[in-house]
Design a protein around this motif. Sequence first.
Motif, PDB file in Angstrom:
ATOM      1  N   SER A 176       0.839  -1.192   0.000  1.00 29.35           N
ATOM      2  CA  SER A 176       0.000   0.000   0.000  1.00 29.35           C
ATOM      3  C   SER A 176       0.878   1.248   0.000  1.00 29.35           C
ATOM      4  N   PHE A 177       0.522   2.201  -0.840  1.00 32.59           N
ATOM      5  CA  PHE A 177       1.259   3.466  -0.879  1.00 32.59           C
ATOM      6  C   PHE A 177       0.314   4.641  -0.666  1.00 32.59           C
ATOM      7  N   MET A 178      -0.840   4.373  -0.089  1.00 33.46           N
ATOM      8  CA  MET A 178      -1.811   5.420   0.215  1.00 33.46           C
ATOM      9  C   MET A 178      -1.164   6.471   1.114  1.00 33.46           C
ATOM     10  N   ASP A 179      -1.229   7.739   0.704  1.00 33.99           N
ATOM     11  CA  ASP A 179      -0.685   8.880   1.448  1.00 33.99           C
ATOM     12  C   ASP A 179       0.826   8.789   1.678  1.00 33.99           C
ATOM     13  N   ARG A 180       1.526   8.063   0.813  1.00 32.67           N
ATOM     14  CA  ARG A 180       2.986   7.951   0.916  1.00 32.67           C
ATOM     15  C   ARG A 180       3.629   8.369  -0.391  1.00 32.67           C
ATOM     16  N   GLU A 181       4.889   8.745  -0.285  1.00 32.65           N
ATOM     17  CA  GLU A 181       5.647   9.052  -1.491  1.00 32.65           C
ATOM     18  C   GLU A 181       6.058   7.745  -2.150  1.00 32.65           C
ATOM     19  N   VAL A 182       6.080   7.770  -3.471  1.00 35.46           N
ATOM     20  CA  VAL A 182       6.439   6.606  -4.270  1.00 35.46           C
ATOM     21  C   VAL A 182       7.632   6.976  -5.145  1.00 35.46           C
TER      22      VAL A 182
END
Length: 185
Positions: free
Chosen positions: A96-102
């Motif tokens: 999960s990368f919700m609300d995170r930098e990718v």
Amino acid sequence: MSANLEHIQQVMAEADILFTAEEVQAAVEQVAEQINQRLCNSNPVVFCVMNGGLVFSGNLLAKLTFPLEQSYLHASRYRNQTSGGELFWKAKPEISFMDREVLIIDDILDEGHTLSAIIEFCKHAGASKVHTAVLVDKLHDRKASADLKADFVGLHCEDRYIFGYGMDYKGYWRNSAAIYAVKGM
């Protein structure tokens, strides 16, 4: 020896070397340094774009000095579709990368249709920010959009058919430590 293997070997024998193994390693170091400075406090999720990004990603990740989560994705884009940009996922992101930098790591930015679609997918799926790192940015005016640029670029090359360091020629030579251009292409 099969004719196919002979052809593959002949392509390498005649290829023009664009970047030596030492130049490629220096570019990987330079990209790592830039990423370390910019993303060190961001707790990013890092995705390797398969298959091409595997070699670059593997070497780059070992040089990143901050905490991160790493995974991969494998997507392709149907070239004959009229609604360009839609992806066919061979392997979707599992972290999960919700609300995170990718951070998306790929081998090359050529026309950029697939990379552009992956960036949009990540944004729409909740990434707070999407960064891209490519080993090679091919210089031409056929990019998917005029503003498509990678955040981190190791090398710039002329508009030729290149292979090595993750990039292939008919499925071969991804394992080369240097980067070559096919003679006449």
